[in-house]
Motif scaffolding. Structure first.
Motif, PDB file in Angstrom:
ATOM      1  N   UNK A  29       1.490   3.794   5.426  1.00  0.00           N
ATOM      2  CA  UNK A  29       1.439   2.337   5.582  1.00  0.00           C
ATOM      3  C   UNK A  29       0.042   1.813   5.945  1.00  0.00           C
ATOM      4  N   UNK A  30      -1.015   2.578   5.681  1.00  0.00           N
ATOM      5  CA  UNK A  30      -2.359   2.085   5.937  1.00  0.00           C
ATOM      6  C   UNK A  30      -2.697   0.885   5.063  1.00  0.00           C
ATOM      7  N   UNK A  31      -3.814   0.207   5.338  1.00  0.00           N
ATOM      8  CA  UNK A  31      -4.158  -1.025   4.611  1.00  0.00           C
ATOM      9  C   UNK A  31      -4.264  -0.861   3.102  1.00  0.00           C
ATOM     10  N   UNK A  32      -4.651   0.324   2.634  1.00  0.00           N
ATOM     11  CA  UNK A  32      -4.805   0.520   1.188  1.00  0.00           C
ATOM     12  C   UNK A  32      -3.633   1.266   0.555  1.00  0.00           C
ATOM     13  N   UNK A  33      -2.699   1.740   1.362  1.00  0.00           N
ATOM     14  CA  UNK A  33      -1.547   2.475   0.830  1.00  0.00           C
ATOM     15  C   UNK A  33      -0.568   1.502   0.176  1.00  0.00           C
ATOM     16  N   UNK A  34       0.100   1.888  -0.913  1.00  0.00           N
ATOM     17  CA  UNK A  34       1.029   0.967  -1.585  1.00  0.00           C
ATOM     18  C   UNK A  34       2.117   0.421  -0.664  1.00  0.00           C
ATOM     19  N   UNK A  71       4.236  -3.814   3.291  1.00  0.00           N
ATOM     20  CA  UNK A  71       4.551  -4.210   4.663  1.00  0.00           C
ATOM     21  C   UNK A  71       3.750  -5.433   5.105  1.00  0.00           C
ATOM     22  N   UNK A  72       2.552  -5.566   4.578  1.00  0.00           N
ATOM     23  CA  UNK A  72       1.706  -6.701   4.957  1.00  0.00           C
ATOM     24  C   UNK A  72       2.113  -7.991   4.264  1.00  0.00           C
ATOM     25  N   UNK A  73       3.189  -7.949   3.495  1.00  0.00           N
ATOM     26  CA  UNK A  73       3.772  -9.161   2.907  1.00  0.00           C
ATOM     27  C   UNK A  73       4.862  -9.758   3.789  1.00  0.00           C
ATOM     28  N   UNK A  74       5.036  -9.202   4.987  1.00  0.00           N
ATOM     29  CA  UNK A  74       6.092  -9.658   5.888  1.00  0.00           C
ATOM     30  C   UNK A  74       5.532  -9.836   7.301  1.00  0.00           C
ATOM     31  N   UNK A  75       6.139 -10.743   8.061  1.00  0.00           N
ATOM     32  CA  UNK A  75       5.855 -10.850   9.484  1.00  0.00           C
ATOM     33  C   UNK A  75       6.276  -9.542  10.162  1.00  0.00           C
TER      34      UNK A  75
END
Length: 452
Positions: A13-18, A23-27
């Protein structure tokens, strides 16, 4: 069998992982609101593999900033709250909740330097006793009208706990109906009237049968899984006899939550939030449809197990989760005490920091896990292709995602298909707050909402 590449795809779940981009599309839950009270409301937060500082200023506004000071990289989590922001203890640079530098006191008088300095900041909102952070780019989605967000504050209670493994295996235990008959098996039943605040210890709806007895004696559930607009609905059926069937309805709330019944009057909405690839927190909102939640009792019960400030379980790998072979022989299936959180923690942590799914063998009872992984891969691909994932909602769409319905009861063997909806609607109509009947129930059984 799953390949290592496929396992990495759905766990990292790192910043560049798919999956990290998904996950970064959700609160994301960043902390409990209770954690930012007292004389110094400042906390270091690690979330989705990134380091932040979370604070509340003198006006009561929340701020979430990157943790390293943009001056020389010192740790802002040790900063001082003063003069409208958080001041770095190294050189006194001051930042407000939006990351704007307000002062650079060591610079010459009149220096314009601070006007050009901005630390990256992230929106924070409080809902349901949790502080939620938006780590994505662009405008954030709206929150769906879930019961845990719709109920008045006095009818909810929030808590969390640390789990030392990847978020996915922590989530998957909650969408696995079969495990409860074994992992959470008690050999003796307690008085169900003393079950407040304890999962699987009360009686099922429309019955005097303790849930512990149902799970122990009927350990081969028939499991149905349905796609929904919010994720998955999971229905587990345990036939008592030709006339009666135990029905348990739970939900997977995409991407990393589930909604389950705790008792006839209370549900649990629980997120499994990655700290990094190898650690996560569960955040839960307990929602009551009956009386206001006894928060003091709920908190006291949970603090018997969890230690502050990290909310780490006192029973953990270092002490074998309190395992007692004598207890295992006479009282509980695991020998690890009466708190099912310990049972779950042992199960998912024992798999390793990141479960090696290349070695697992799934069966029919794992159909919810199989369907969830398929859904997860689909949504990862959508985001990778530039499309918004499911539950990335605008305000109008958010109002239509309600509930979701969940229940635990003993109903007719023939007719369980509408029975579970009747139980959910009945509880909503009797609630002292305006608990809406979810739109999907209205579509499935319009006659149930016609009498409203």
């Amino acid at each position: 069998m799953m390949s290592q590449e496929q396992n990495d795809l759905i766990t990292r779940i790192g910043p560049t992982a798919p999956a990290g981009k998904l996950m970064r599309m959700y609160w994301q839950p960043a902390a409990l609101a209770d954690e930012l009270v007292g004389e110094r409301p400042v906390r270091a937060v690690k979330l989705l593999g990134q380091h932040f500082v979370l604070f509340k200023d003198e006006q009561g506004r929340y701020g979430l900033l990157d943790r390293d000071c943009p001056h020389r990289g010192a740790d802002l989590a040790f900063g001082r709250l003063e003069q409208g922001g958080l001041r770095c203890s190294f050189h006194g640079w001051l930042f407000d909740v939006e990351g704007q530098c307000l002062e650079t006191p060591a610079e010459p008088p009149g220096s314009p330097l601070c006007k050009n300095i901005r630390q990256r900041s992230y929106p924070v909102v409080e809902k349901g006793g949790i502080l939620w952070a938006w780590l994505g780019d662009g405008a954030a989605p709206a929150f769906p009208d879930l019961d845990c967000f719709t109920a008045p504050d006095t009818y909810t209670f929030a808590f969390k706990g640390l789990i030392e493994c990847n978020w996915l295996q922590a989530l998957e235990v909650g969408i696995d109906p079969a495990h409860a008959s074994f992992l959470h098996r008690f050999f003796e039943d307690e008085d169900t009237s003393t079950a407040y605040g304890k999962q699987f210890r009360g009686a099922s709806a429309d019955s005097e049968l303790p849930m512990t007895k149902v799970l122990r004696e009927y350990d081969r559930p028939i499991i149905n899984v349905e796609r929904t607009e919010y994720g998955l609905r999971i229905i587990a059926l345990r036939e008592i006899d030709a006339e009666r069937t135990h029905v348990r309805v739970t939900n997977q709330l995409f991407p990393h939550a589930f909604v389950i019944p705790m008792s006839t009057e209370m549900t649990i909405t629980q997120w499994h939030v990655p700290v990094d690839d190898e650690t996560c927190y569960w955040y839960a909102i307990f929602t009551s449809y009956g009386a206001p939640v006894d928060r003091a009792k709920m908190r006291e019960q949970r603090l018997e197990l969890y230690e502050l400030p990290e909310y780490r379980s006192r029973k953990n790998k270092s002490n074998d989760y309190g395992f007692d072979p004598r207890e295992q022989a006479t009282a509980t299936y695991t020998g690890m005490g009466n708190d099912i959180n310990v049972h779950d923690q042992w199960a998912v942590e024992s798999m390793g920091r990141i479960q090696d799914r290349t070695r697992e063998h799934l069966g029919q009872s794992d159909k919810a896990i199989i369907q969830y992984r398929r859904l997860l891969r689909e949504q990862i691909e959508k985001v990778a292709g530039g499309e918004p994932p499911m539950l990335f909602l605008d305000p109008a769409e958010a109002r239509s995602v309600q509930g979701p319905a969940t229940m635990d009861g003993i109903g007719p063997t023939r007719g369980w298909e509408t029975y579970w909806m009747e139980v959910d609607v009945r509880r909503r109509r009797n609630a002292p707050w305006a608990a809406p009947v979810p739109a999907d129930i209205v579509r499935l059984a319009p006659h149930l909402s016609a009498a409203e």
